[in-house]
Design an enzyme around this catalytic site. Structure first.
Site, PDB file in Angstrom:
ATOM      1  N   ASN A   1       2.225  -0.360  10.034  1.00  0.00           N
ATOM      2  CA  ASN A   1       3.249   0.282  11.044  1.00  0.00           C
ATOM      3  C   ASN A   1       4.015  -0.845  11.417  1.00  0.00           C
ATOM      4  O   ASN A   1       4.518  -1.513  13.454  1.00  0.00           O
ATOM      5  CB  ASN A   1       2.796   1.009  12.079  1.00  0.00           C
ATOM      6  CG  ASN A   1       2.163   2.278  12.049  1.00  0.00           C
ATOM      7  OD1 ASN A   1       3.395   3.327  11.770  1.00  0.00           O
ATOM      8  ND2 ASN A   1       0.996   2.307  11.622  1.00  0.00           N
TER       9      ASN A   1
ATOM     10  N   THR B   1       0.507  -0.974  -0.075  1.00  0.00           N
ATOM     11  CA  THR B   1       0.131  -0.193   0.066  1.00  0.00           C
ATOM     12  C   THR B   1       0.714   1.012  -0.305  1.00  0.00           C
ATOM     13  O   THR B   1       1.805   1.854  -0.959  1.00  0.00           O
ATOM     14  CB  THR B   1      -1.072   0.173   1.341  1.00  0.00           C
ATOM     15  OG1 THR B   1      -0.524   0.146   2.471  1.00  0.00           O
ATOM     16  CG2 THR B   1      -2.050  -1.183   1.070  1.00  0.00           C
TER      17      THR B   1
ATOM     18  N   GLU C   1       0.757  -3.647   4.502  1.00  0.00           N
ATOM     19  CA  GLU C   1       0.391  -2.453   4.942  1.00  0.00           C
ATOM     20  C   GLU C   1       0.812  -1.322   5.122  1.00  0.00           C
ATOM     21  O   GLU C   1       2.576  -1.105   5.239  1.00  0.00           O
ATOM     22  CB  GLU C   1      -0.904  -2.529   5.719  1.00  0.00           C
ATOM     23  CG  GLU C   1      -2.259  -2.539   5.192  1.00  0.00           C
ATOM     24  CD  GLU C   1      -2.803  -1.413   4.472  1.00  0.00           C
ATOM     25  OE1 GLU C   1      -2.626  -0.493   4.559  1.00  0.00           O
ATOM     26  OE2 GLU C   1      -4.484  -1.385   3.869  1.00  0.00           O
ATOM     27  N   HIS C   2       0.312  -0.523   5.049  1.00  0.00           N
ATOM     28  CA  HIS C   2       0.924   1.237   5.213  1.00  0.00           C
ATOM     29  C   HIS C   2       1.841   1.305   6.289  1.00  0.00           C
ATOM     30  O   HIS C   2       2.250   0.573   7.528  1.00  0.00           O
ATOM     31  CB  HIS C   2       0.109   2.365   5.263  1.00  0.00           C
ATOM     32  CG  HIS C   2      -0.623   2.259   6.722  1.00  0.00           C
ATOM     33  ND1 HIS C   2      -0.648   3.064   8.064  1.00  0.00           N
ATOM     34  CD2 HIS C   2      -1.861   1.380   7.386  1.00  0.00           C
ATOM     35  CE1 HIS C   2      -1.239   2.591   8.839  1.00  0.00           C
ATOM     36  NE2 HIS C   2      -1.553   1.977   8.365  1.00  0.00           N
ATOM     37  N   ASP C   3       3.217   2.274   6.124  1.00  0.00           N
ATOM     38  CA  ASP C   3       4.675   2.487   7.205  1.00  0.00           C
ATOM     39  C   ASP C   3       5.472   1.438   7.290  1.00  0.00           C
ATOM     40  O   ASP C   3       5.212   1.247   9.055  1.00  0.00           O
ATOM     41  CB  ASP C   3       3.778   2.774   8.364  1.00  0.00           C
ATOM     42  CG  ASP C   3       3.147   4.296   7.674  1.00  0.00           C
ATOM     43  OD1 ASP C   3       3.647   5.599   7.239  1.00  0.00           O
ATOM     44  OD2 ASP C   3       1.889   4.657   7.863  1.00  0.00           O
TER      45      ASP C   3
END
Length: 206
Positions: free
Chosen positions: A152, A114, A132-134
């Protein structure tokens, strides 16, 4: 005079390598590479020894061996032989915003990355896995099929995440840790630890 193009090698003709070879855009220039080949072809593709491959025109290689420690050792030998590395990305890989990765990575079909993701070198992202993000993922990390890595998450070098594992947002998985198939990771995993189950727990004696 037509200059020859690069020769692409996939080190490893086992299950991982055979799953990656069809993703190459030009299989006519591709071969399997082994230390000591016992057959001439696999699935219609030539198999050659590493030293022979290194003498080919413009040889480039990717290491399709799932075990992170073995992949690291083979990658070192390939680098010592002067080989350059390339990435393999399925045509349906979905990459969104601000995503980067290092050399020698493999992304199989139906994977998703993402946003705001950093991935190291020689990462294996198997069929239908997502990041997923980060997230921050180190070098020589392996995702089995269907891994769900939520936002994260930090994963250290050489970690192995088994098929179908789910990693909760914000988790840290240490270097060379192993997450078992289908595990649900809701707590941080220490380096060199093996966890399994739902919720995941360290395995006794490991």
């Amino acid at each position: 005079m037509t200059c020859p193009g690069p020769t692409f090698g996939i080190f490893g003709s086992g299950g991982c390598g055979r799953g990656i070879m069809p993703l190459l855009p030009d299989r006519a220039r591709a071969v399997f590479v082994e230390d000591a080949p016992t057959v001439a072809t696999v699935n219609g593709q030539r198999v050659m020894a590493l030293q022979t491959f290194a003498a080919m025109p413009d040889p480039r290689i990717v290491v399709a061996v799932a075990d992170p420690a073995a992949r690291r050792a083979i990658t070192r030998r390939c680098a010592d032989a002067g080989l350059a590395f390339f990435d393999v990305c399925a045509t349906d890989l979905l990459v969104m915003d601000d995503v980067s990765w290092g050399e020698g990575c493999l992304f199989s079909s139906r994977c998703t990355l993402t946003s705001n993701i950093r991935i190291g070198s020689h990462f294996h992202c198997n069929i239908a896995s997502y990041v997923e993000h980060d997230c921050r993922i180190g070098d020589f990390v392996t995702f089995g099929p269907g891994v769900r890595c939520n936002g994260n998450v930090t994963i250290g070098d050489g970690a192995y995440i088994g098929s179908g594992a789910m990693i909760r947002q914000g988790i840290t998985i240490g270097e060379s840790a192993t997450v078992g198939m289908g595990a649900v990771v809701v707590r941080d995993v220490a380096p060199n630890t093996v966890v399994a189950g739902n919720p995941s727990r360290p395995l006794a004696g490991r």
